[in-house]
Design a protein around this motif. Structure first.
Motif, PDB file in Angstrom:
ATOM      1  N   ALA A 474       0.832  -1.205   0.000  1.00 22.72           N
ATOM      2  CA  ALA A 474       0.000   0.000   0.000  1.00 22.72           C
ATOM      3  C   ALA A 474       0.865   1.252   0.000  1.00 22.72           C
ATOM      4  O   ALA A 474       0.635   2.177  -0.789  1.00 22.72           O
ATOM      5  CB  ALA A 474      -0.929  -0.004   1.208  1.00 22.72           C
ATOM      6  N   LEU A 475       1.874   1.269   0.860  1.00 30.50           N
ATOM      7  CA  LEU A 475       2.710   2.467   0.948  1.00 30.50           C
ATOM      8  C   LEU A 475       3.506   2.658  -0.339  1.00 30.50           C
ATOM      9  O   LEU A 475       3.585   3.754  -0.880  1.00 30.50           O
ATOM     10  CB  LEU A 475       3.641   2.373   2.154  1.00 30.50           C
ATOM     11  CG  LEU A 475       2.887   2.474   3.482  1.00 30.50           C
ATOM     12  CD1 LEU A 475       3.850   2.397   4.646  1.00 30.50           C
ATOM     13  CD2 LEU A 475       2.081   3.759   3.551  1.00 30.50           C
ATOM     14  N   LEU A 476       4.062   1.549  -0.837  1.00 34.36           N
ATOM     15  CA  LEU A 476       4.826   1.625  -2.072  1.00 34.36           C
ATOM     16  C   LEU A 476       3.933   2.130  -3.202  1.00 34.36           C
ATOM     17  O   LEU A 476       4.316   3.008  -3.983  1.00 34.36           O
ATOM     18  CB  LEU A 476       5.362   0.231  -2.406  1.00 34.36           C
ATOM     19  CG  LEU A 476       6.540   0.197  -3.354  1.00 34.36           C
ATOM     20  CD1 LEU A 476       7.744   0.829  -2.675  1.00 34.36           C
ATOM     21  CD2 LEU A 476       6.843  -1.218  -3.771  1.00 34.36           C
ATOM     22  N   THR A 477       2.706   1.575  -3.242  1.00 32.32           N
ATOM     23  CA  THR A 477       1.754   1.995  -4.250  1.00 32.32           C
ATOM     24  C   THR A 477       1.510   3.495  -4.162  1.00 32.32           C
ATOM     25  O   THR A 477       1.553   4.209  -5.156  1.00 32.32           O
ATOM     26  CB  THR A 477       0.421   1.260  -4.032  1.00 32.32           C
ATOM     27  OG1 THR A 477       0.699  -0.116  -3.907  1.00 32.32           O
ATOM     28  CG2 THR A 477      -0.518   1.491  -5.172  1.00 32.32           C
ATOM     29  N   GLY A 478       1.269   3.957  -2.937  1.00 33.94           N
ATOM     30  CA  GLY A 478       0.991   5.375  -2.737  1.00 33.94           C
ATOM     31  C   GLY A 478       2.124   6.235  -3.256  1.00 33.94           C
ATOM     32  O   GLY A 478       1.893   7.258  -3.908  1.00 33.94           O
ATOM     33  N   ILE A 479       3.345   5.800  -3.009  1.00 34.65           N
ATOM     34  CA  ILE A 479       4.488   6.599  -3.450  1.00 34.65           C
ATOM     35  C   ILE A 479       4.624   6.515  -4.972  1.00 34.65           C
ATOM     36  O   ILE A 479       4.811   7.515  -5.646  1.00 34.65           O
ATOM     37  CB  ILE A 479       5.772   6.107  -2.753  1.00 34.65           C
ATOM     38  CG1 ILE A 479       5.687   6.464  -1.264  1.00 34.65           C
ATOM     39  CG2 ILE A 479       6.988   6.757  -3.372  1.00 34.65           C
ATOM     40  CD1 ILE A 479       6.750   5.848  -0.421  1.00 34.65           C
TER      41      ILE A 479
END
Lengths: 900, 120
Positions: A474-479
Motif C-alpha cells: 500500500a505504501l509503495l503503491t501510494g508513493i
C-alpha cells in the motif's frame, strides 16, 4: 502532550499582561498612554510571533505537520468524492488481489512449521551412487521427489533399524523421530465406519516436535515398544468433526483396520501439519503397522525403506557437525550390512525441515508464482490508472498550488502534502483490499483443498507476514502513483498561473508538455500491461479448452466412482472378496437409474498409475518392457464404453477361473507386437513360475493417468484381490444414485465405508486443477486489467476534451465538421491503444514462454490468441475513445466561446 | 530615557539569555515581566532583551527541567505565572557560570595582550 498543554495554557494572557505591565511602567515614567503602549509593544516584539515561537519549543514539528497534512488531505479527498471513490476502489482491487494470492503463497510456501523452534528441526536425505540391495522403498510426498536410477539414488526414506541407529548413535541431535504415511484406515466404533488418514509415528514424535495436547496425553516412547497397548492421538480438527469436541473421547476405544485402539489424547489445534499440504486425522505408533496389515513398512526389516526421519539439533551443535556424524554412521551401517558398497559413496545430508519438507509446494509453486506475477501486473495497472487520475486532478489544482507556492509554502512541503494524499488513498484502498483478500484467499484455499487428493488444511488467514506485505504494498503503491503527479504539481510557474484563469492555464500547460506527456505514457503502460495479462490468460484458457477436448477413449459422463476396501476391515478372507464384489455389482446394477456397474483397481484419469515390467511372448526382442496395468472386474469395458476391437472381453468366469487371461489395448499391439494378431500370446513375469496371462482380446486406447500424456500400451487383467473403485454408469446425474448406492453397501456390510466418492468428470476437473485455477483467475485478472486500462484511456480523453472545449469550439466555429472533431480526439486515443498493444504484444512474446508446462498444444506465441487479444482490445479501446470523442463533436461553439 | 538611548546596546548571544534568566531566578521566583525588568536593570540597561524572546527561552528551560512554574499573584493583583529555579537549574547555573567566567577571562586575556602589543 498533556504537559505541553498545561504549560502553554494562558500564554496569550501572560503576554498581554506583560505588555500591560510595561505600558504601566512607561506611563509612570511620564509617557502618554498611547505612546506608552507603542513603546511597550516595540520593546516586546510581535506578540503573535512570540506565542508561535514559544509553542514551537514544545512542538514535535513533523508530527504536527503530518496531522495538518492528513487533515488537509482528508478535506481534499472528500471535496472530490467521485475521484476518491474510483481511486480507492481501483487500488482496493489491486491490493486485494495481491494480498489474496500472497496469503495463499504464504500459507503454502512461507509459513513456518507450527512446532516449537522450527529452525532447529532438520530432515534427513540420503544419497548414493547405487541402490541398496533388495530394497523396497516407500515415500509419501514429504520430501523432494526421490531419485532412483542405477547410478544415483537420493531419498528421504530410511529403514527402521537405521532410524534406531541414528536415534541412539548421534549425540549432535537432541531428539530424532520418524514418521510414515498417512495410511488410509477403516475406522469403526464411532457410528458408521469411515475412512480416516492416520500417520504412523515414532513414540517420541510429539516430544521431538514440541507439540502439546489439549486433552489427554501425547504418544510416548513407551507406546512404540513391541507389545505396548495400541493407542492413538487425534488431530484437533478430526476430534471436532467426528467427536464433536467432547472430552469423553479420552479412553474411548475405536477400531482401526479391525485392531482396537484407545484414544489417549487430542493434539494442539495449531499443529495442522508438518509437511505443507499434508494433514491427518490421527497419529499411531509405527510399531502398530504389522497389526494393521499395511503392506509398505516392516519395522524389523533391513530392506524396507519407509520412514521419513526428522531430528532436532542439540544445543550448541552446528549443522555441518551433525551432518558429518550422521553421515559417517549411515555409511558404516549400510556398508556393514552389505546394502551398499563403499564405492557407492553413501552419505546423508541434513536439510532444514522448513525447506526440506516440500509436500504440496512442488505442485502449486508454478501456478502460484504465475498468479503472483499476474496480480503484480494488475497492481501496476491500478497504480498507473490512479496516477492518471491524480495527474488530471493535479492539473486542475495547479492554481491552488501556485497560490500556496506564492504564499511561501516550500516545494518540499507541498510534495509531502500530495504524497500524504496519495498514501491516504492507498491506505484506504488497502483497508478495503484486505476485506477482498480475506474473502478471496479463503475461497482460493477452499478451491485448492477441494481439488487435492488427500485432506488438506490451509491456513490462509492473514497473519503478520501478510499484513506486513499489504502495508508495504500500500505504501509503495501510494508513493509510486503519487510521486509523478506530486512532482508535476509543484513544478508550476507561479506568475502566469495566477494571471490566467485555471482552465485556460491548464490548457496552456497541457498543450505545451502533455502532448507526449505523462498522461499518455500512463495509458500506454496500462494497455501494454493489460495485453500481457490477457495474452497469458488467453493461452492458458486455450490450453484448458484443448485439454477438455482431448478424447480419453471412453465416455466420461454419467459415471460415479467410489472406493471400498474390504481388506481393511480385517475379517474378510482373500477368497471371500471376489464374491463380495460380485454381489455388490449385481445389487448396484438393480438400482433404478443405473445402466451398468463394474469395478477396477484404480480409476482412470485420476492421477494414479500402475506400471509393470513384463516379458511378452512372440517378440523378437526378449528384453522386458514396461506396460501400464489395470485390474478390472466383469463388464468394465462396457461400463466405461471402451470399444472392443478383436477377441472377447473379460467376464465373471475369468475372475473366478485359475486360467490367467488379459486384454490389451491397441497401443500395446502396435508398440510391442508390430500390429500382429495378439490373441493367444502370453505376457507375464520373467520367471516362468510367475503367472503368464493369455491375451484374449484387444480394446480401444484410453488415456490412463493424465490427459496430457500420450496413450501408452496397457494390459487389463481380471481383478481377484485388494480394494477397488466401483464405477456406476447412470442414465442421468450420477450423484442422484449415491444415497441408494450407500444403502446397498451398508446392507451388505455396515463396516465397509465408501471413500473417494466422485464423478469421473470431477476427477478430470481435479486433474486439470492447475490449468483451471490459472485460467479462471488469470482470465478474471485479464478482464479487470482490460477494464482498468480502458477506464484510464477514457478518463484521459474525457479530461482533455473538457480542457479543450474552447479550442474545439473555435475550430467548430471556423468550420470544422463533426467528423474532424471526432478524428481529432479519436486519433489520439486510438494511437495510444495501438502503441500500447504493440508494446504489449512484444512484451508478451518475451514473457509467455515462462508459462511453459502449463500450456497444452498451444505455442507460447500462438498467433490466434495474440490476434484475439488485439482485436478485443481495439474494440473496447475504440468504445472508450468514442464516448469522449462524441462529446467533443457535440460541443456547441457558441456556449464554448461564451463560457470564458 | 533619552540619555540611556544614546548608549550602545548589546544584543544578547543565543544561550546567554538562558543564563541570565537562571541567574535572575536565583534571587527568588518571578513572573515574566519582572524577569525582563531585572535583567535590564541589573545590566544598567546595557543588555537589551527584546522582551518577547524571553518566553521561548523560559519554555526551553521548563522543558529541560531547569525551572518550574507556579501560580501566584503579581504586584497589580493579577493571577500570574511565577517561574522558579529547580535544583537542576541551580546546578546548570553553577556550571554555566563557571564556564562563562573561564571563557570571559580567556577572551579578556587575549584582548589585553592585543592592547599591550598595539600600544608598544
Amino acid at each position: 502532550m498533556k504537559r505541553q498543554d498545561q504549560m502553554l495554557e494562558g500564554l496569550g494572557q501572560e503576554i498581554r499582561d506583560h505588555v500591560e505591565l510595561e505600558t504601566q511602567d512607561n506611563i509612570v515614567r511620564g509617557m502618554s498612554p498611547a505612546a506608552a503602549r507603542r513603546a511597550a509593544l516595540l520593546k516586546f516584539g510581535n506578540p503573535t510571533l512570540v506565542a508561535e515561537d514559544t509553542r514551537g519549543v514544545w512542538r514535535r514539528l513533523w508530527l504536527d505537520e503530518l496531522a495538518q497534512d492528513l487533515r488537509f488531505g482528508l478535506r481534499m479527498l472528500f471535496k472530490t468524492p467521485g475521484f476518491t471513490l474510483v481511486a480507492v476502489l481501483t487500488l482496493a482491487l489491486g491490493i486485494g488481489a495481491n494480498t489474496a494470492i500472497f496469503s495463499l503463497l504464504n500459507a503454502v510456501m512461507l509459513q513456518s512449521i507450527p512446532v516449537r523452534d522450527p529452525r532447529q528441526l532438520v530432515v534427513l536425505l540420503w544419497s548414493a551412487h547405487g541402490e541398496p540391495q533388495n530394497s523396497n522403498s516407500n515415500s509419501y510426498g514429504d520430501c523432494q521427489r526421490s531419485e532412483r536410477s542405477r547410478s544415483f539414488t537420493s531419498s528421504c526414506s530410511f529403514t527402521y533399524p537405521m532410524f534406531q541407529e541414528i536415534r541412539n548413535g548421534v549425540d549432535r541431535f537432541s531428539a530424532v523421530s520418524a514418521f510414515a504415511g498417512p495410511a488410509q484406515l477403516n475406522l469403526a466404533g464411532n457410528g458408521t465406519a469411515t475412512m480416516v488418514s492416520g500417520e504412523l509415528v515414532s513414540g517420541d514424535y510429539f516430544q521431538t516436535l514440541g507439540v502439546p495436547v489439549v486433552l489427554g496425553r501425547t504418544l510416548e516412547a513407551a507406546d512404540e515398544k513391541p507389545g505396548a497397548e495400541a493407542v492413538t492421538v487425534l488431530s484437533y480438527a478430526y476430534w471436532q468433526g467426528a467427536f464433536g469436541g467432547g472430552s469423553g473421547v479420552i479412553g474411548k476405544s475405536i477400531t482401526l483396520n479391525g485392531v482396537p485402539f484407545t484414544i489417549v489424547g487430542v493434539a494442539d489445534p495449531r499443529f495442522t501439519r508438518l509437511t505443507p499440504g499434508k494433514s491427518q486425522d490421527l497419529w499411531l505408533p509405527l510399531s502398530q503397522i504389522s497389526g494393521l496389515r499395511i503392506p509398505w513398512g516392516h519395522p524389523q526389516s533391513n530392506d524396507s525403506w519407509w520412514l521419513t526421519v526428522v531430528a532436532r539439533l542439540a544445543p550448541g551443535a552446528s549443522l555441518p557437525q551433525a551432518q558429518l556424524a550422521v553421515s559417517t554412521l549411515f555409511r558404516n551401517q549400510v556398508i556393514h550390512d552389505a546394502l551398499l558398497k563403499p564405492a557407492d559413496d553413501p552419505q546423508v545430508a541434513l536439510l532444514p525441515a522448513e525447506r526440506g519438507l516440500v509436500g504440496m509446494r512442488g505442485d502449486v509453486k508454478q501456478p502460484l508464482f504465475v498468479l503472483m506475477a499476474a496480480v503484480g501486473i494488475l497492481l501496476l495497472i491500478s497504480c498507473a490508472n490512479v496516477a492518471g487520475l491524480m495527474l488530471s486532478r493535479a492539473s486542475t489544482r495547479q492554481k491552488e498550488m501556485a497560490v500556496r507556492l506564492a504564499l511561501g509554502a516550500g516545494r518540499g512541503r507541498i510534495t509531502r502534502q500530495l504524497l500524504t494524499e496519495s498514501a491516504m488513498l492507498s491506505v484506504a484502498g488497502a483497508a478495503i483490499g484486505i476485506l477482498i483478500a480475506d474473502w478471496g484467499a479463503n475461497a482460493l484455499a477452499a478451491f485448492v483443498a477441494a481439488n487435492r487428493y488427500s485432506s488438506l488444511y490451509l491456513n490462509a488467514n492473514p497473519d503478520f507476514t501478510v499484513l506486513a506485505f499489504t502495508v508495504g504494498v500500500a505504501l509503495l503503491t501510494g508513493i509510486v502513483f503519487g510521486l509523478a503527479p506530486a512532482l508535476r504539481g509543484t513544478s508550476v510557474n507561479v506568475a502566469p498561473m495566477l494571471k490566467e484563469n485555471a482552465a485556460s492555464a491548464a490548457a496552456v500547460v497541457s498543450g505545451k508538455s502533455q502532448k507526449f506527456g505523462l498522461g499518455n505514457v500512463l495509458v500506454v503502460a496500462q494497455v501494454t500491461l493489460s495485453v500481457i495479462v490477457l495474452v497469458g490468460a488467453g493461452l492458458v484458457v486455450h490450453s484448458l479448452a484443448n485439454l477438455k477436448a482431448v478424447d480419453p477413449g471412453f465416455d466420461t459422463h454419467n459415471i460415479l466412482q467410489f472406493g471400498v476396501d474390504p481388506t481393511l476391515t480385517g475379517y474378510y478372507k482373500e477368497n471371500q472378496i471376489p464374491p463380495l464384489y460380485r454381489e455388490l455389482q449385481s445389487r448396484l446394477n438393480g438400482l433404478p437409474g443405473v445402466v451398468s456397474v463394474s469395478y477396477s483397481s484404480d480409476t482412470l484419469l485420476d492421477g494414479s498409475l500402475w506400471t509393470s515390467e513384463v516379458k511378452i511372448e512372440g517378440r523378437a526382442d526378449k528384453a522386458m518392457v514396461e506396460t501400464q496395468m489395470l485390474a478390472v472386474g466383469p463388464d468394465f469395458f462396457a461400463t466405461m464404453r471402451i470399444p472392443a476391437m478383436t477377441g472377447r472381453l473379460l467376464d465373471q468366469a475369468d475372475v473366478e477361473s485359475g486360467h490367467e487371461v488379459a486384454v490389451v489395448n491397441k497401443a500395446f499391439v502396435k508398440k510391442f507386437l508390430e500390429n500382429r494378431d495378439p490373441l493367444g500370446l502370453h505376457l507375464g513375469g520373467e520367471d516362468p513360475k510367475d503367472p503368464q496371462y493369455e491375451i484374449i482380446g484387444v480394446v480401444g486406447d484410453t488415456k490412463y493417468s493424465d490427459l496430457r500424456l500420450a496413450v501408452e500400451p496397457t494390459a487389463f487383467k481380471p481383478l481377484k484381490k485388494g480394494g477397488v473403485h466401483f464405477a456406476v454408469r447412470t442414465a442421468s446425474d450420477p450423484l442422484s444414485v449415491l444415497p441408494a448406492a450407500r444403502r446397498v453397501v451398508a446392507d451388505l456390510d455396515n463396516n465397509l465405508p465408501l471413500f473417494d466418492v466422485r464423478r469421473q468428470t470431477d476427477r478430470i476437473e481435479r486433474l486439470l486443477f492447475n490449468e483451471r485455477l490459472i485460467a479462471r483467475l488469470a482470465g478474471l485478472f485479464g478482464l479487470l486489467a482490460l477494464v482498468l486500462a480502458c477506464l484510464g484511456l477514457y478518463g484521459l480523453l474525457a479530461y482533455e476534451v473538457a480542457q479543450r472545449t474552447r479550442e474545439i469550439g473555435i475550430r467548430t466555429a471556423l468550420g470544422a465538421q463533426k467528423r474532424d472533431v471526432l478524428r481529432l480526439v479519436g486519433t489520439q486515443g486510438l494511437a495510444l491503444v495501438v502503441s500500447g498493444i504493440a508494446f504489449g504484444v512484444v512484451a508478451a512474446l518475451l514473457i509467455t514462454r515462462f508459462l511453459g508446462s502449463l500450456l497444452y498444444e498451444v505455442r507460447p506465441t500462438d498467433p490466434v490468441t495474440l490476434f484475439a487479444v488485439c482485436i478485443l482490445f481495439l474494440l473496447v479501446g475504440a468504445l472508450a475513445c468514442w464516448i469522449p470523442a462524441r462529446r467533443a463533436a457535440l460541443v456547441d461553439p457558441m456556449s464554448a466561446l461564451r463560457c470564458e | 530615557m533619552s540619555t540611556k538611548e544614546t548608549q550602545k546596546r548589546i544584543e544578547l548571544l543565543q544561550g546567554t539569555l538562558d543564563l541570565l534568566i537562571l541567574r535572575t531566578l536565583l534571587l527568588g521566583p518571578a513572573h515574566g515581566h519582572a524577569i525582563a525588568k531585572a535583567i535590564e536593570f541589573r545590566s544598567d540597561d546595557v543588555l537589551q532583551v527584546e522582551q518577547g524572546s524571553l518566553y521561548p527561552a523560559l519554555h526551553r528551560l521548563i522543558k529541560r527541567g531547569c525551572i518550574s512554574v507556579e501560580e501566584g499573584t503579581s504586584e497589580n493583583n493579577r493571577r500570574a505565572k511565577f517561574y522558579k529555579l529547580t535544583a537542576r537549574g541551580r546546578r546548570q547555573l553553577a556550571a554555566e557560570t563557571s564556564k562563562w567566567e573561564k571563557v570571559a577571562r580567556a577572551i579578556g586575556r587575549i584582548l589585553r595582550l592585543a592592547e599591550q602589543e598595539g600600544e608598544s
